[in-house]
Design an enzyme around this catalytic site. Structure first.
Site, PDB file in Angstrom:
ATOM      1  N   ARG A  40       0.851  -1.203   0.000  1.00 16.56           N
ATOM      2  CA  ARG A  40       0.000   0.000   0.000  1.00 16.56           C
ATOM      3  C   ARG A  40       0.884   1.248   0.000  1.00 16.56           C
ATOM      4  O   ARG A  40       1.654   1.456   0.942  1.00 16.56           O
ATOM      5  CB  ARG A  40      -0.888   0.047   1.250  1.00 16.56           C
ATOM      6  N   GLU A  92       0.675   4.168   0.924  1.00 14.56           N
ATOM      7  CA  GLU A  92       0.007   5.185   1.739  1.00 14.56           C
ATOM      8  C   GLU A  92       1.054   5.989   2.499  1.00 14.56           C
ATOM      9  O   GLU A  92       1.871   5.410   3.193  1.00 14.56           O
ATOM     10  CB  GLU A  92      -0.918   4.515   2.767  1.00 14.56           C
ATOM     11  N   ARG A  95      -0.209   2.266  13.028  1.00 12.20           N
ATOM     12  CA  ARG A  95      -0.853   1.022  12.587  1.00 12.20           C
ATOM     13  C   ARG A  95      -0.844   0.812  11.071  1.00 12.20           C
ATOM     14  O   ARG A  95      -1.517  -0.066  10.556  1.00 12.20           O
ATOM     15  CB  ARG A  95      -2.285   0.941  13.138  1.00 12.20           C
ATOM     16  N   HIS A  96      -0.089   1.637  10.357  1.00 12.73           N
ATOM     17  CA  HIS A  96       0.005   1.456   8.907  1.00 12.73           C
ATOM     18  C   HIS A  96       1.434   1.174   8.477  1.00 12.73           C
ATOM     19  O   HIS A  96       2.369   1.818   8.942  1.00 12.73           O
ATOM     20  CB  HIS A  96      -0.469   2.714   8.168  1.00 12.73           C
ATOM     21  N   GLU A 118      -9.786  -2.096  13.811  1.00  9.06           N
ATOM     22  CA  GLU A 118     -10.121  -2.975  12.686  1.00  9.06           C
ATOM     23  C   GLU A 118      -8.980  -3.945  12.367  1.00  9.06           C
ATOM     24  O   GLU A 118      -7.831  -3.559  12.258  1.00  9.06           O
ATOM     25  CB  GLU A 118     -10.384  -2.094  11.457  1.00  9.06           C
ATOM     26  N   SER A 125     -11.417  -6.577   6.889  1.00 10.95           N
ATOM     27  CA  SER A 125     -12.525  -6.046   6.102  1.00 10.95           C
ATOM     28  C   SER A 125     -12.963  -7.147   5.164  1.00 10.95           C
ATOM     29  O   SER A 125     -12.121  -7.875   4.626  1.00 10.95           O
ATOM     30  CB  SER A 125     -12.061  -4.878   5.232  1.00 10.95           C
ATOM     31  N   ARG A 167      -1.554  -6.488  12.342  1.00 10.09           N
ATOM     32  CA  ARG A 167      -2.566  -5.815  13.175  1.00 10.09           C
ATOM     33  C   ARG A 167      -3.097  -6.779  14.229  1.00 10.09           C
ATOM     34  O   ARG A 167      -3.284  -6.409  15.385  1.00 10.09           O
ATOM     35  CB  ARG A 167      -3.738  -5.346  12.314  1.00 10.09           C
TER      36      ARG A 167
HETATM   37  P1  ATP Z   1      -7.412   1.088   7.441  1.00  9.89           P
HETATM   38  O1  ATP Z   1      -8.761   1.744   7.341  1.00  9.89           O
HETATM   39  O2  ATP Z   1      -7.059   0.675   8.821  1.00  9.89           O
HETATM   40  O3  ATP Z   1      -6.328   1.868   6.764  1.00  9.89           O
HETATM   41  P2  ATP Z   1      -8.241  -0.484   5.213  1.00  9.89           P
HETATM   42  O4  ATP Z   1      -9.708  -0.308   5.364  1.00  9.89           O
HETATM   43  O5  ATP Z   1      -7.525   0.257   4.150  1.00  9.89           O
HETATM   44  O6  ATP Z   1      -7.513  -0.273   6.639  1.00  9.89           O
HETATM   45  P3  ATP Z   1      -8.346  -3.020   3.966  1.00  9.89           P
HETATM   46  O7  ATP Z   1      -7.927  -2.527   2.642  1.00  9.89           O
HETATM   47  O8  ATP Z   1      -9.746  -3.376   4.148  1.00  9.89           O
HETATM   48  O9  ATP Z   1      -7.929  -2.006   5.097  1.00  9.89           O
HETATM   49  O10 ATP Z   1      -7.356  -4.202   4.388  1.00  9.89           O
HETATM   50  C1  ATP Z   1      -7.746  -5.305   5.158  1.00  9.89           C
HETATM   51  C2  ATP Z   1      -6.929  -5.409   6.443  1.00  9.89           C
HETATM   52  O11 ATP Z   1      -5.556  -5.269   6.169  1.00  9.89           O
HETATM   53  C3  ATP Z   1      -7.228  -4.339   7.454  1.00  9.89           C
HETATM   54  O12 ATP Z   1      -8.332  -4.677   8.252  1.00  9.89           O
HETATM   55  C4  ATP Z   1      -5.969  -4.328   8.253  1.00  9.89           C
HETATM   56  O13 ATP Z   1      -5.959  -5.399   9.185  1.00  9.89           O
HETATM   57  C5  ATP Z   1      -4.915  -4.596   7.236  1.00  9.89           C
HETATM   58  N1  ATP Z   1      -4.300  -3.371   6.726  1.00  9.89           N
HETATM   59  C6  ATP Z   1      -4.809  -2.512   5.829  1.00  9.89           C
HETATM   60  N2  ATP Z   1      -3.963  -1.522   5.549  1.00  9.89           N
HETATM   61  C7  ATP Z   1      -2.860  -1.753   6.287  1.00  9.89           C
HETATM   62  C8  ATP Z   1      -1.614  -1.090   6.425  1.00  9.89           C
HETATM   63  N3  ATP Z   1      -1.333  -0.003   5.733  1.00  9.89           N
HETATM   64  N4  ATP Z   1      -0.708  -1.624   7.277  1.00  9.89           N
HETATM   65  C9  ATP Z   1      -0.979  -2.737   7.962  1.00  9.89           C
HETATM   66  N5  ATP Z   1      -2.132  -3.417   7.861  1.00  9.89           N
HETATM   67  C10 ATP Z   1      -3.070  -2.936   7.053  1.00  9.89           C
END
Ligand code: ATP
Length: 578
Positions: free
Chosen positions: A328, A330, A336-337, A500, A503, A552
């Site tokens: 990602r 981001e 937590r990211h 979370e 998803s 996570r």
């Molecule tokens: P968030 O809202 O916390 O950024 P997201 O809605 O983008 O997460 P999803 O794309 O649905 O997350 O990804 C599924 C799962 O992957 C999340 O529930 C989380 O456990 C994990 N996850 C998502 N983005 C990240 C990240 N940047 N770093 C670590 N774990 C992540």
């Protein structure tokens, strides 16, 4: 016979005059004084000779001491697998007073070492989180002083091979995990020496913030305080940092999560899959995707195995899962990211209703949590010394805690929680609608999720729950809209302590509906997505699934303060090494 002065020749007289020793008054010394001087000279000469003799004897003695321990210590040659002796090695965790008197051969790291005078060396030897005290003590037949001295010079963190006898300890050894026995060493060899300066001591990196603060508060002037090893220093030197007993336990549990995940899925007819991590289509939208150069063209690093999981459902794999990297792009520098994390992904066909899948997922998580509590209780206890946490509370028996998104909003509202308004903004009449109609709205905010977690814990006594039916605006294009109210969708998030961890959703498995949904969201029919859309045109069972973030789950289960601590080599916007 000695000549009298008057009998001497002129030449001889001149010589005597040259040799005459003068006293302090400048006059030649008397016979008596000369005799005294002579005696003193002899005495001095004897002293010099005696000292030379003693030095020589000492050297000989020391040479003979090296001899009597020779072969019992030293640096082993580099192991190039030239021979195999099939010796029996003992793990530190298996040593106890019950082995009193037994000979053992142990390979371990030197955790701490201390020379006591020139006759004794104490080691603390470490294998992962297990430690034992070992002593090397001078005796007249086997262990020489030079051997003990050499033992004290072995660098901390070197790997040594130690042979010795287990001895029941008369007192509890508080500083080691083996508290009722120690090793009395007969042989010590260095298997792999440390060849560079240690940036910090593993012992220092294994102290909790509380311990450090306490030492700072109680230190009087001149006292040394515990050293604080900062996160960046740890991550820059991650190999050393990972050796701390706490980290060893954390990564046991990381492995345990994957193990329990696989175990439950394989026992329920799932297939493990391996989807490509380089792709021509972005699954979660363009903004947070890493572009890669691909020969003369470009591609993306996979943001999730989403499209391929579903295509494999269309290919009749029925129930699939994958443990793999997720990328990602981001720029979120949060606790937590990360820019790369490990996804535990799964997808399954269902017969009637996506709640079949939600139930399966709830049971999957309960299996994981229960397994961790049962199999890893000692690791959990060890980690709590560094990162305190309360027991993770699970729903009792067959009870499951699941809310409609509307109910979750209602719970927040009942607790008096309101969205933060910008100055002058009117409070929304109905927050649930605001959530659905606000084009800016993406999801609950992190503080909202946390507050909700506390409310649920208070009301339902669980740290694990599900929110179902998220607003469609908060979900990706492939999410099945709710048949009764298209502002919502057949989608869910799973939470641990209000944070979370997963998803998921029912996915659209009809090509027309999918295309229509993409159009309404302004997603251009991308050539990269065509094979995905077409796979539903070939017929596909209804299906749902989810994506879990491994780090996570680990972080929230253990209450780690930062997700980077749950990844061996974390990647974030500022870190791509080591
Ligand atoms: P968030 O809202 O916390 O950024 P997201 O809605 O983008 O997460 P999803 O794309 O649905 O997350 O990804 C599924 C799962 O992957 C999340 O529930 C989380 O456990 C994990 N996850 C998502 N983005 C990240 C990240 N940047 N770093 C670590 N774990 C992540």
């Amino acid at each position: 016979m000695e000549k009298q002065v008057q009998d001497l020749t002129l030449e001889e007289k001149k010589q005597v005059a040259k040799d005459v020793i003068l006293g302090e008054d400048g006059q030649p010394l008397s016979k008596k004084a000369l005799k005294k001087l002579e005696k003193e000279r002899e005495k001095e000469q004897k002293r010099i000779e005696r000292e030379a003799r003693e030095t020589e004897e000492k050297a000989k003695r020391e040479a003979s001491e090296v001899d009597y321990s020779e072969g019992r210590y030293g640096v082993l040659p580099l192991n190039r697998s030239t021979s195999r002796e099939n010796r029996t090695y003992t793990d530190i965790k298996d040593i106890s007073a019950a082995k009193d008197g037994q000979k053992v051969l142990v390979r371990a790291r030197v955790y701490t070492s201390r020379l006591q005078g020139n006759k004794m060396c104490f080691f603390s030897l470490r294998q992962q989180y297990n430690t034992i005290q070992a002593l090397v003590v001078v005796d007249k037949d086997t262990i020489s002083k030079p051997m003990v001295k050499w033992c004290g010079s072995i660098g901390l963190e070197s790997i040594v091979m130690v042979e010795g006898t287990v001895q029941k300890s008369p007192e509890v050894i508080k500083s080691a995990t083996v508290q009722d026995a120690e090793i009395h060493v007969s042989n010590v060899y260095v298997v792999s020496p440390v060849k560079k300066h240690l940036p910090f001591l593993v012992e220092d990196a294994d102290r909790s913030e509380e311990q450090i603060r306490e030492s700072e508060e109680n230190a009087k002037e001149g006292d040394s305080k515990f050293v604080r090893v900062l996160l960046d220093t740890r991550l820059d030197n991650r190999v050393l940092d990972l050796r701390t007993p706490t980290n060893q336990a954390i990564f046991d549990i990381q492995s345990g999560i994957c193990d329990a995940f696989r175990e439950h899925l394989l026992a329920n007819s799932f297939n493990e899959i391996h989807t490509p991590k380089m792709t021509g289509a972005s699954s979660e939208g363009g903004a947070n995707v890493f572009k890669i150069s691909y020969f003369k063209g470009a591609g993306y690093l996979s943001q999730s195995p989403q499209l391929y999981k579903q295509m494999l459902i269309a290919a009749d794999r029925e129930r699939v899962f994958e443990v793999g990297p997720v990328f990602r792009a981001e720029e979120s520098n949060t606790y937590r990211h990360m820019t790369e994390f490990t996804g535990l992904d799964l997808e399954m066909a269902f017969y009637e209703h996506y709640h079949e899948v939600v139930e399966f997922l709830e049971n999957l998580f309960l299996h994981i949590f229960k397994t961790l509590k049962e199999k890893y209780s000692s690791q959990i206890a060890l980690i709590r010394n560094m990162y305190s946490s309360e027991d993770f509370v699970l729903p009792v028996g067959s009870e499951r805690v699941r809310f409609h998104f509307k109910e979750a909003v209602q719970l927040l509202r009942e607790a008096g929680y309101r969205k933060q308004l910008t100055p002058g903004q009117e409070p929304p009449k109905d927050e649930e609608f605001r959530y659905c109609e606000d084009p800016e709205f993406e999801d609950f905010s992190t503080p909202e999720e946390r507050v909700l977690g506390a409310i649920v814990r208070e009301k339902y006594n669980t740290d694990f729950y599900v929110i179902d039916k998220y607003p469609s605006s908060a979900r990706p294009f492939y999410t099945m809209p709710d048949p009764e109210d298209p502002r919502y969708s057949n989608s869910y998030d799973f939470f641990m302590k209000g944070q979370e961890i997963m998803s998921g959703a029912q996915r659209i498995h009809d090509p027309e509906l999918l295309t229509e949904r993409m159009k309404s969201l302004g997603i251009a029919p991308d050539a990269g997505l065509q094979a995905y859309i077409d796979s539903f045109a070939l017929g596909c069972p209804p299906h749902a699934g989810g994506g879990i973030g491994l780090e996570r789950v680990l972080m929230f289960f253990l209450n780690l303060p930062n997700i980077r601590l749950a990844s061996a080599f974390p990647r974030d916007p500022k870190r791509l090494l080591p």
